[in-house]
Motif scaffolding. Structure first.
Motif, mmCIF file in Angstrom:
data_model
loop_
_atom_site.group_PDB
_atom_site.id
_atom_site.type_symbol
_atom_site.label_atom_id
_atom_site.label_comp_id
_atom_site.label_asym_id
_atom_site.label_seq_id
_atom_site.Cartn_x
_atom_site.Cartn_y
_atom_site.Cartn_z
ATOM 1 N N MET A 282 0.840 -1.169 0.000
ATOM 2 C CA MET A 282 0.000 0.000 0.000
ATOM 3 C C MET A 282 0.885 1.230 0.000
ATOM 4 S SD MET A 282 -1.837 2.621 1.421
ATOM 5 C CE MET A 282 -1.660 2.762 3.159
ATOM 6 N N ALA A 283 0.490 2.228 -0.740
ATOM 7 C CA ALA A 283 1.237 3.485 -0.806
ATOM 8 C C ALA A 283 0.285 4.612 -1.193
ATOM 9 C CB ALA A 283 2.367 3.380 -1.817
ATOM 10 N N LEU A 284 0.682 5.821 -0.880
ATOM 11 C CA LEU A 284 -0.062 7.016 -1.264
ATOM 12 C C LEU A 284 0.884 7.919 -2.038
ATOM 13 C CD1 LEU A 284 -1.640 7.857 2.221
ATOM 14 C CD2 LEU A 284 -2.741 6.642 0.357
ATOM 15 N N SER A 285 0.374 8.579 -3.067
ATOM 16 C CA SER A 285 1.214 9.507 -3.824
ATOM 17 C C SER A 285 0.353 10.512 -4.567
ATOM 18 C CB SER A 285 2.097 8.760 -4.824
ATOM 19 O OG SER A 285 2.872 9.680 -5.556
ATOM 20 N N LYS A 286 0.891 11.712 -4.689
ATOM 21 C CA LYS A 286 0.248 12.745 -5.499
ATOM 22 C C LYS A 286 0.786 12.731 -6.924
ATOM 23 C CE LYS A 286 -0.429 15.949 -1.678
ATOM 24 N NZ LYS A 286 -0.118 17.282 -1.146
ATOM 25 N N THR A 287 2.026 12.266 -7.105
ATOM 26 C CA THR A 287 2.699 12.453 -8.389
ATOM 27 C C THR A 287 2.940 11.179 -9.180
ATOM 28 O OG1 THR A 287 4.849 12.354 -7.301
ATOM 29 C CG2 THR A 287 3.865 14.532 -7.594
ATOM 30 N N LEU A 288 2.832 10.010 -8.570
ATOM 31 C CA LEU A 288 3.020 8.767 -9.322
ATOM 32 C C LEU A 288 1.791 8.517 -10.189
ATOM 33 C CD1 LEU A 288 4.624 6.425 -6.678
ATOM 34 C CD2 LEU A 288 5.688 7.263 -8.758
ATOM 35 N N GLY A 289 2.002 8.074 -11.408
ATOM 36 C CA GLY A 289 0.877 7.831 -12.313
ATOM 37 C C GLY A 289 0.277 9.143 -12.775
ATOM 38 N N ARG A 290 -1.003 9.159 -12.888
ATOM 39 C CA ARG A 290 -1.682 10.377 -13.350
ATOM 40 C C ARG A 290 -1.822 11.362 -12.199
ATOM 41 N NH1 ARG A 290 -7.400 10.285 -12.325
ATOM 42 N NH2 ARG A 290 -7.828 8.506 -10.976
ATOM 43 N N GLY B 222 -2.663 3.589 -3.785
ATOM 44 C CA GLY B 222 -2.216 2.594 -4.739
ATOM 45 C C GLY B 222 -1.294 1.593 -4.080
ATOM 46 N N ALA B 223 -0.571 0.882 -4.900
ATOM 47 C CA ALA B 223 0.385 -0.106 -4.410
ATOM 48 C C ALA B 223 1.695 0.092 -5.151
ATOM 49 C CB ALA B 223 -0.139 -1.513 -4.632
ATOM 50 N N LEU B 224 2.787 -0.063 -4.418
ATOM 51 C CA LEU B 224 4.115 0.005 -5.009
ATOM 52 C C LEU B 224 4.679 -1.402 -4.980
ATOM 53 C CD1 LEU B 224 6.171 2.049 -6.134
ATOM 54 C CD2 LEU B 224 7.127 2.200 -3.845
ATOM 55 N N ALA C 67 10.535 -5.689 -6.426
ATOM 56 C CA ALA C 67 11.232 -6.962 -6.529
ATOM 57 C C ALA C 67 12.682 -6.647 -6.876
ATOM 58 C CB ALA C 67 10.610 -7.857 -7.597
ATOM 59 N N GLN C 68 13.599 -7.260 -6.163
ATOM 60 C CA GLN C 68 15.006 -6.978 -6.378
ATOM 61 C C GLN C 68 15.402 -7.245 -7.827
ATOM 62 O OE1 GLN C 68 17.595 -8.940 -3.642
ATOM 63 N NE2 GLN C 68 19.284 -7.559 -4.054
ATOM 64 N N GLY C 69 16.102 -6.275 -8.427
ATOM 65 C CA GLY C 69 16.552 -6.413 -9.800
ATOM 66 C C GLY C 69 15.501 -6.099 -10.849
ATOM 67 N N ARG C 70 14.303 -5.705 -10.438
ATOM 68 C CA ARG C 70 13.223 -5.372 -11.376
ATOM 69 C C ARG C 70 12.823 -3.921 -11.169
ATOM 70 N NH1 ARG C 70 9.570 -9.540 -12.915
ATOM 71 N NH2 ARG C 70 9.362 -8.047 -14.603
ATOM 72 N N PRO C 71 12.232 -3.290 -12.173
ATOM 73 C CA PRO C 71 11.755 -1.919 -11.967
ATOM 74 C C PRO C 71 10.604 -1.902 -10.956
ATOM 75 C CG PRO C 71 11.269 -2.662 -14.210
ATOM 76 C CD PRO C 71 12.012 -3.765 -13.522
ATOM 77 N N LEU C 72 10.467 -0.791 -10.266
ATOM 78 C CA LEU C 72 9.323 -0.621 -9.367
ATOM 79 C C LEU C 72 8.092 -0.364 -10.220
ATOM 80 C CD1 LEU C 72 10.736 1.771 -6.628
ATOM 81 C CD2 LEU C 72 10.710 -0.708 -6.630
ATOM 82 N N VAL C 73 6.938 -0.814 -9.752
ATOM 83 C CA VAL C 73 5.683 -0.588 -10.474
ATOM 84 C C VAL C 73 4.667 -0.005 -9.502
ATOM 85 C CG1 VAL C 73 3.787 -1.652 -11.759
ATOM 86 C CG2 VAL C 73 6.117 -2.491 -12.074
#
Length: 108
Positions: A1-9, A27-29, A32-38
């Protein structure tokens, strides 16, 4: 779980008299090690891939009405974002981003 004003739209919230502020999205962040964050926004399911290198810095700012979350500045190859993460998840995000410890904020 995460909160953000600027990630995504970016969602603007009307606060009256023609003024708007950025809305804090839930949203959710996914990490995984070695992978991009999503980042996946909860309401729209829109996903945003964040590319490294990453830096996570704890901000001296409180999350309204929630003592279990803390604000962090997440710097990516694509820009800087302010995110609120559960304090207990910060070590996991550090491992996934390849950091040994949290960056300390620069004093003004």
């Amino acid at each position: 779980m995460a909160l953000s004003k600027t990630l995504g739209r970016v969602v603007l919230l009307n606060i009256g008299k023609g003024r708007q502020i950025q809305h804090l999205k839930i949203g959710a962040l996914f990490v995984a090690q070695g992978r991009p964050l999503v980042w996946r926004e909860r309401r729209t399911k829109q996903e945003t891939v964040l590319n490294g290198p990453f830096t996570l810095t704890r901000l001296d700012k409180k999350v309204p009405l929630n003592g279990r979350l803390a604000f962090y500045e997440l710097t990516t190859a694509d820009g800087t974002h302010e995110v609120a993460l559960p304090k207990k998840d910060a070590p996991l995000v550090l491992i996934a981003t390849g950091q040994d410890s949290l960056e300390t904020p620069a004093l003004g």
